[in-house]
Design an enzyme around this catalytic site. Sequence first.
Site, mmCIF file in Angstrom:
data_model
loop_
_atom_site.group_PDB
_atom_site.id
_atom_site.type_symbol
_atom_site.label_atom_id
_atom_site.label_comp_id
_atom_site.label_asym_id
_atom_site.label_seq_id
_atom_site.Cartn_x
_atom_site.Cartn_y
_atom_site.Cartn_z
ATOM 1 N N CYS A 3 -3.163 0.459 7.007
ATOM 2 C CA CYS A 3 -3.175 -0.205 8.315
ATOM 3 C C CYS A 3 -3.822 0.709 9.344
ATOM 4 C CB CYS A 3 -1.773 -0.612 8.727
ATOM 5 S SG CYS A 3 -0.645 0.762 8.735
ATOM 6 N N GLU B 294 5.562 -3.623 11.722
ATOM 7 C CA GLU B 294 4.293 -2.927 11.769
ATOM 8 C C GLU B 294 3.301 -3.783 11.008
ATOM 9 O OE1 GLU B 294 1.445 -0.159 9.861
ATOM 10 O OE2 GLU B 294 3.461 0.624 9.472
ATOM 11 N N ASN C 245 0.796 -1.239 0.000
ATOM 12 C CA ASN C 245 0.000 0.000 0.000
ATOM 13 C C ASN C 245 0.827 1.289 0.000
ATOM 14 O OD1 ASN C 245 0.782 -0.329 2.648
ATOM 15 N ND2 ASN C 245 -1.212 0.128 3.531
#
Length: 478
Positions: free
Chosen positions: A287, A253, A158
């Site tokens: 996210c 992450e 992304n």
Amino acid sequence: DEEVYNYYADGEWKKSASGKFVSIINPTTRTPQYKVQACTQEEVNKVMDAAKAAQKLWARTPLWKRAELLHKAAAILKEHKNPIAECLVKEIAKPAKDAVTEVVRSGDLVSYTAEDGVRILGEGKLLVSDSFPGNERSKYCLSSKIPLGVVLAIPPFNYPVNLAVSKIAPALIAGNALVLKPPTQGAVAALHMIHCFHLAGFPKGLISCVTGKGSEIGDFLTMHPGVNCISFTGGDTGIVISKKAGMIPLQMELGGKDACIVLEDADLDLVAANIVKGGYSYSGQRCTAVKVVLIMESVADAVVEKVKAKMAKLTIGPPEENCDITPVVSESSANFVEGLVMDAKQKGATFCQEYRREGNLIWPLLLDQVRPDMRIAWEEPFGPVLPVIRISSVEEGIHHCNASNFGLQGCVFTRDINKAIMISDAMETGTVQINSAPARGPDHFPFQGLKDSGIGSQGITNSINMMTKIKSTVINLP
Ligand code: G3H
């Protein structure tokens, strides 16, 4: 025919000896757009050897020179924002304007990291021994930050450029070598970005970018003895990597199920604007997207109406036309989102719009009256579908938030700052935003997830520190 791209090693663009390629499917047309090299394990070995050798010299290169090269790379990156953004549009269907923003933000991030690095790494510490009981003033400890060695960076689809440079720049300023394994969707944008570093003139072998199949080089890279640090952003794969990786620092992450808690006294127009922006920008594929709205029953109808009105204005279509909602990254991703929607339908959620899908394009959808027995109450769709759970107390909202395996960010909307602080304290997430949707940036803010959302903390300063170790020299006086 799709364009073919080489991988980057030893300061050169190379074809893999495998003679094999990985195809990148354009999410909008669903046809092959580009091909990248399917690198072999032997090629990975060579990259690691070169990285190790180059790092030794790089660590001895003056800090100001390292910073200068990073500033140069940042400027080149910004100059080439348009061709790189075009790749993002084709590979990951990022809306055209957002694609340009990603590249510009990346240039800024690289420059800021260079500036921050010269300050942080330019300072050491001197300790004297007589502060600890029993010691005379006979020992002087000089400590400073030294690089870890070779950093392996694995960004997600992304933000293939931005979440690559957020790992590359701190690694390099701190004196590390860098091996990048870009995501397949986004690999070509990442290769272009790497070309900007190439043009800036970094030493050969210091930076490399290997492309290929996860099944062939994924574990091989993450378990490689030449790797001294892994910085990963992505999904569940991060949990697998952290179990397999050796005794090296990890920065992870992973996913999130960011909750938006709405209190009765909130500014409802602000709430609606943030739910739409937070939930649906880049079609929910962040996210930090708002992934569940927990709203007090008394204001729920009003907020849902306001959100619906704003959603009706979202444009839906191809990224080239800069539409708000664009196709999700792959067919399997669209199928996953659809699975969550069908589960919610079967269990009685209220559909605020009709569910509609064409290929990978999913129309934005708000699901009201979602209950905890529905998958969408807990799972991360990574698509433009957002559940609303009505709550009768703030405690109920906090409880739902904390029952999640994830703990990335959350947000709370209220005009009562005391309540907001108390709720923030109670939420088990790495960050809580008061009166705004979750977001990673500005990029020098600390960024971290609790529980399954990650390991360590990012943000420019934290990443630089994470990619170093402390080294001490103790002077013993006679
Ligand atoms: O997808 C994960 C990113 O770290 C989120 O970044 O909040 O800037 O969209 P963002």
